[in-house]
Design a protein around this motif. Structure first.
Motif, PDB file in Angstrom:
ATOM      1  N   SER A 191     -16.424  69.529  60.148  1.00  0.00           N
ATOM      2  CA  SER A 191     -17.532  69.379  59.193  1.00  0.00           C
ATOM      3  C   SER A 191     -18.184  70.735  58.896  1.00  0.00           C
ATOM      4  N   TYR A 192     -18.174  71.640  59.872  1.00  0.00           N
ATOM      5  CA  TYR A 192     -18.759  72.962  59.624  1.00  0.00           C
ATOM      6  C   TYR A 192     -18.037  73.668  58.476  1.00  0.00           C
ATOM      7  N   TYR A 193     -16.715  73.454  58.442  1.00  0.00           N
ATOM      8  CA  TYR A 193     -15.926  74.174  57.441  1.00  0.00           C
ATOM      9  C   TYR A 193     -16.034  73.535  56.055  1.00  0.00           C
ATOM     10  N   MET A 194     -16.726  72.379  55.987  1.00  0.00           N
ATOM     11  CA  MET A 194     -16.843  71.724  54.687  1.00  0.00           C
ATOM     12  C   MET A 194     -17.864  72.406  53.790  1.00  0.00           C
ATOM     13  N   SER A 195     -18.706  73.281  54.368  1.00  0.00           N
ATOM     14  CA  SER A 195     -19.668  73.948  53.486  1.00  0.00           C
ATOM     15  C   SER A 195     -18.981  74.960  52.566  1.00  0.00           C
ATOM     16  N   ASP A 196     -17.752  75.275  52.856  1.00  0.00           N
ATOM     17  CA  ASP A 196     -16.994  76.169  51.978  1.00  0.00           C
ATOM     18  C   ASP A 196     -16.312  75.321  50.900  1.00  0.00           C
ATOM     19  N   SER A 197     -16.751  75.498  49.665  1.00  0.00           N
ATOM     20  CA  SER A 197     -16.258  74.622  48.606  1.00  0.00           C
ATOM     21  C   SER A 197     -14.847  74.994  48.153  1.00  0.00           C
ATOM     22  N   SER A 198     -14.372  76.185  48.555  1.00  0.00           N
ATOM     23  CA  SER A 198     -13.099  76.635  48.000  1.00  0.00           C
ATOM     24  C   SER A 198     -11.890  76.099  48.772  1.00  0.00           C
ATOM     25  N   ARG A 199     -12.100  75.506  49.919  1.00  0.00           N
ATOM     26  CA  ARG A 199     -10.950  74.956  50.643  1.00  0.00           C
ATOM     27  C   ARG A 199     -11.390  73.798  51.532  1.00  0.00           C
ATOM     28  N   GLN A 200     -10.541  72.832  51.645  1.00  0.00           N
ATOM     29  CA  GLN A 200     -10.809  71.678  52.504  1.00  0.00           C
ATOM     30  C   GLN A 200     -10.318  71.976  53.912  1.00  0.00           C
ATOM     31  N   PRO A 201     -11.075  71.600  54.917  1.00  0.00           N
ATOM     32  CA  PRO A 201     -10.550  71.762  56.278  1.00  0.00           C
ATOM     33  C   PRO A 201      -9.389  70.803  56.529  1.00  0.00           C
ATOM     34  N   ARG A 202      -8.656  71.057  57.589  1.00  0.00           N
ATOM     35  CA  ARG A 202      -7.602  70.123  57.994  1.00  0.00           C
ATOM     36  C   ARG A 202      -8.216  68.787  58.381  1.00  0.00           C
ATOM     37  N   THR A 203      -7.433  67.729  58.341  1.00  0.00           N
ATOM     38  CA  THR A 203      -7.929  66.447  58.851  1.00  0.00           C
ATOM     39  C   THR A 203      -7.948  66.509  60.376  1.00  0.00           C
ATOM     40  N   VAL A 204      -8.713  65.606  60.972  1.00  0.00           N
ATOM     41  CA  VAL A 204      -8.763  65.534  62.430  1.00  0.00           C
ATOM     42  C   VAL A 204      -7.353  65.296  62.973  1.00  0.00           C
ATOM     43  N   PHE A 205      -6.638  64.416  62.294  1.00  0.00           N
ATOM     44  CA  PHE A 205      -5.282  64.079  62.729  1.00  0.00           C
ATOM     45  C   PHE A 205      -4.375  65.312  62.743  1.00  0.00           C
ATOM     46  N   ASP A 206      -4.379  66.054  61.624  1.00  0.00           N
ATOM     47  CA  ASP A 206      -3.521  67.251  61.535  1.00  0.00           C
ATOM     48  C   ASP A 206      -3.914  68.295  62.573  1.00  0.00           C
ATOM     49  N   THR A 207      -5.208  68.490  62.699  1.00  0.00           N
ATOM     50  CA  THR A 207      -5.697  69.482  63.663  1.00  0.00           C
ATOM     51  C   THR A 207      -5.228  69.124  65.070  1.00  0.00           C
ATOM     52  N   ALA A 208      -5.400  67.837  65.408  1.00  0.00           N
ATOM     53  CA  ALA A 208      -5.030  67.390  66.754  1.00  0.00           C
ATOM     54  C   ALA A 208      -3.541  67.571  66.975  1.00  0.00           C
ATOM     55  N   GLN A 209      -2.764  67.276  65.940  1.00  0.00           N
ATOM     56  CA  GLN A 209      -1.324  67.396  66.095  1.00  0.00           C
ATOM     57  C   GLN A 209      -0.903  68.856  66.292  1.00  0.00           C
ATOM     58  N   LEU A 210      -1.488  69.751  65.461  1.00  0.00           N
ATOM     59  CA  LEU A 210      -1.158  71.173  65.572  1.00  0.00           C
ATOM     60  C   LEU A 210      -1.515  71.717  66.959  1.00  0.00           C
ATOM     61  N   ALA A 211      -2.615  71.236  67.500  1.00  0.00           N
ATOM     62  CA  ALA A 211      -3.068  71.764  68.784  1.00  0.00           C
ATOM     63  C   ALA A 211      -2.467  71.003  69.963  1.00  0.00           C
ATOM     64  N   GLY A 212      -1.709  69.952  69.660  1.00  0.00           N
ATOM     65  CA  GLY A 212      -1.098  69.186  70.740  1.00  0.00           C
ATOM     66  C   GLY A 212      -2.092  68.357  71.525  1.00  0.00           C
ATOM     67  N   VAL A 213      -3.109  67.806  70.857  1.00  0.00           N
ATOM     68  CA  VAL A 213      -4.089  66.979  71.564  1.00  0.00           C
ATOM     69  C   VAL A 213      -4.194  65.575  70.944  1.00  0.00           C
ATOM     70  N   SER A 214      -3.165  65.184  70.184  1.00  0.00           N
ATOM     71  CA  SER A 214      -3.208  63.882  69.504  1.00  0.00           C
ATOM     72  C   SER A 214      -3.451  62.728  70.472  1.00  0.00           C
ATOM     73  N   ASP A 215      -2.895  62.844  71.666  1.00  0.00           N
ATOM     74  CA  ASP A 215      -3.027  61.738  72.622  1.00  0.00           C
ATOM     75  C   ASP A 215      -4.362  61.764  73.366  1.00  0.00           C
ATOM     76  N   LEU A 216      -5.205  62.752  73.046  1.00  0.00           N
ATOM     77  CA  LEU A 216      -6.467  62.880  73.793  1.00  0.00           C
ATOM     78  C   LEU A 216      -7.688  62.521  72.953  1.00  0.00           C
ATOM     79  N   LEU A 217      -7.470  62.119  71.696  1.00  0.00           N
ATOM     80  CA  LEU A 217      -8.598  62.003  70.758  1.00  0.00           C
ATOM     81  C   LEU A 217      -9.738  61.129  71.268  1.00  0.00           C
TER      82      LEU A 217
END
Lengths: 303, 259
Positions: A105-131
């Motif tokens: 949500s912090y990164y949403m104040s930047d109107s020029s780009r959308q942050p990753r979804t929680v799902f994508d972020t978790a997957q990239l970081a390898g924490v999908s099973d810990l949500l």
């Protein structure tokens, strides 16, 4: 020639003093778009200080730090960076998914780009099973991965990772390396401090070696390695290892099991002499010194 | 926070920060719910005090119940404000959580706004419990408007108290912060006449009472319920407003020093 717009983060003549300790002494550092810079150095060399200046957590006493040509504290600059600090106590009672959503949500104040979804972020970081797990219930390595997830929740252009893989097992470390490479392929720059030289060797385009607050060597991994002329010879030979150690051009000679290991600054001369003395010599290997040897050498020179 | 002072709103528009403000507040609330060891004592301490001193010890004394209901409403806001800001900020500052949020683009003010909202929510809950007890057990009867205005004083009192707490949170280290807060919380309540009218205390203490923000809040609460007070509404509000601004300014400088 690379345009200056390529530089995403820079320290220029930056010095920082904590009381009597000069933690950083006139350091120049540039990080370019899509580049992985590894900061190496013994404990207390100034790695974390360099990062904290770039992040605006501290102000340099002299010189400057900037991100995208702006003050590191400017919100517009911070929308483009992510960071994993060395010591961070994340609230125990929040769930991993909630923490990621918060940073996202912090990164949403930047109107020029959308942050990753929680799902994508978790997957990239390898924490999908810990949500759904609470942060306080995780192991040290899992917590470190969650901190990595928080750093990449935005679509950032530069990531600061202060000893990111400390406390991770091999598998988690490999996952993180893979994600780092993926991000770099997307154009993200990385500043990495690490104790693991193989990490720098595996990931970094450029290496800066810090010792006592100064940069004592800077360049590509190959350039840093080349700073050290010595190579390592391994072979199985009957020649007495104590005798070899006395030869000219030999820095050291030791027995490692049945093998003899020799470090030398003129491998050709030493190998010729070995072969002359021992026709039965076999299993001959010659290796260029790794980053580890270069690092020891350079920091020894600087001390 | 320096980071806030130097913020340049280039591509960053205010309403886009709204989700961050809401999530920050929501998770602050969840953390409170999931930490009963903080929530339960904070919420039950003032009502228990009121039950003991306002209702049981002064049983049948409607004047005492009336007085103490007003002043305990102020006492109720102090703990969540002082502890929420003084202790929680000190811990999060020292352990690096605040630093990480400040490195990430946390919108200016989201952090403090969430904590303020939580202190106000706690104050409101405490006020409702006190009001129910005062009505049911203390025989306190007020016009509807007075219940509401007193509630507003109790909740609004979070502002100066949070500002005071933030001074501690921005400077004290985590292990010392609870001691500092306790040093302020209980003595100031007593010296401000929240536990008993100042007229029952030595004259000197009555003279220095205007130094304490809790005294000004207490006077407002007593005025609201039509009880004998000192000073004017405007005077107390002005004093509290100035106090809040000064405390925030001092705290901000403390927070700007990264450590």
């Amino acid at each position: 020639m690379a345009m200056d717009t390529d530089v995403v983060a820079a320290l220029r003549g930056a010095s920082k003093r904590y009381g009597k300790l000069l933690a950083l002494d006139g350091v120049d550092l540039e990080v370019r778009h899509g580049q992985i810079l590894a900061l190496l150095g013994p404990n207390g060399a100034g790695k974390t200080t360099a990062i904290s200046l770039l992040l605006g957590l501290h102000d340099p006493d002299a010189g400057s730090a900037n991100l995208f040509g702006e003050q590191p504290r400017a919100l517009a600059a911070r929308c483009r960076i992510g960071a994993m600090l060395q010591t961070t106590a994340v609230p125990d009672t929040l769930q991993v998914g909630e923490l990621i959503a918060l940073f996202r949500s912090y990164y949403m104040s930047d109107s020029s780009r959308q942050p990753r979804t929680v799902f994508d972020t978790a997957q990239l970081a390898g924490v999908s099973d810990l949500l759904k797990r609470r942060y306080g219930k995780l192991s040290g390595g899992q917590q470190r991965r969650v901190q990595f997830a928080l750093a990449i929740a935005g679509r950032v252009e530069i990531l600061f990772l202060d000893e990111p893989t400390t406390g991770l097992d091999i598998e988690a470390r490999t996952t993180m390396w893979k994600t780092i490479r993926t991000l770099v392929a997307e154009g993200c720059a990385i500043v990495l401090t690490t104790h693991y030289l193989e990490e720098a060797e595996a990931l970094a385009d450029r290496v800066a070696v810090l010792a006592r607050g100064r940069i004592v060597a800077q360049g590509s991994v190959a350039q840093i390695r080349a700073r050290v002329g010595q190579r390592r010879i391994r072979c199985i030979t009957a020649v007495d290892v104590a005798a070899i150690a006395q030869w000219s051009h030999v820095r050291s000679a030791v027995r490692d099991g049945e093998r003899t290991e020799i470090v030398s600054d003129s491998t050709e001369a030493v190998v010729r002499r070995l072969l002359d003395q021992d026709a039965q010599l076999h299993e001959l290997e010659i290796q260029r010194a790794g980053l580890a040897e270069a690092f020891v050498e350079i920091t020894k020179e600087a001390a | 926070m320096n980071a806030i002072a130097e913020t340049r709103a280039i591509r960053v528009s205010g309403y886009r920060a709204l989700p961050a403000y809401l999530l920050e507040a929501r998770y602050e609330f969840l953390r409170l719910l999931r930490t009963p060891s903080f929530a339960v004592p904070t919420l039950s301490f003032p009502p228990l005090f009121f039950l003991l001193f306002g209702l049981l010890l002064n049983h049948g004394n409607a004047g005492a119940a009336h007085y103490l209901f007003a002043t305990y409403s102020v006492f109720g806001v102090m703990a969540p404000s002082l502890f929420g800001f003084g202790v929680a900020v000190a811990i999060e500052r020292e352990k690096g959580w605040l630093a990480l949020k400040r490195v990430a683009p946390m919108p200016p003010g989201a952090y403090l706004a969430a904590k303020l909202a939580m202190a106000m929510l706690c104050a409101a809950i405490i006020y409702l419990i006190l009001a129910a007890m005062a009505y049911a057990l203390g025989g306190v009867r007020l016009p509807a408007a007075q219940w509401l205005v007193l509630g507003t004083v109790a909740v609004g009192g979070a502002l100066p108290m949070c500002a005071l707490g933030l001074i501690i949170g921005s400077r004290a280290n985590a292990s010392a912060a609870p001691a500092f807060v306790n040093l302020i919380y209980l003595p100031m309540s007593f010296l401000s006449g929240l536990w008993m009218p100042l007229s029952m205390l030595p004259h000197f203490l009555q003279q220095v009472a205007p130094l304490w923000p809790a005294w000004h809040l207490g006077q407002l609460a007593l005025m609201t319920t039509g009880q004998a007070t000192t000073g004017s509404v405007a005077g107390h509000l002005l004093w509290l407003g100035a106090f809040t601004v000064i405390c925030f300014a001092i705290a901000r400088r403390g927070l700007a020093r990264a450590d």
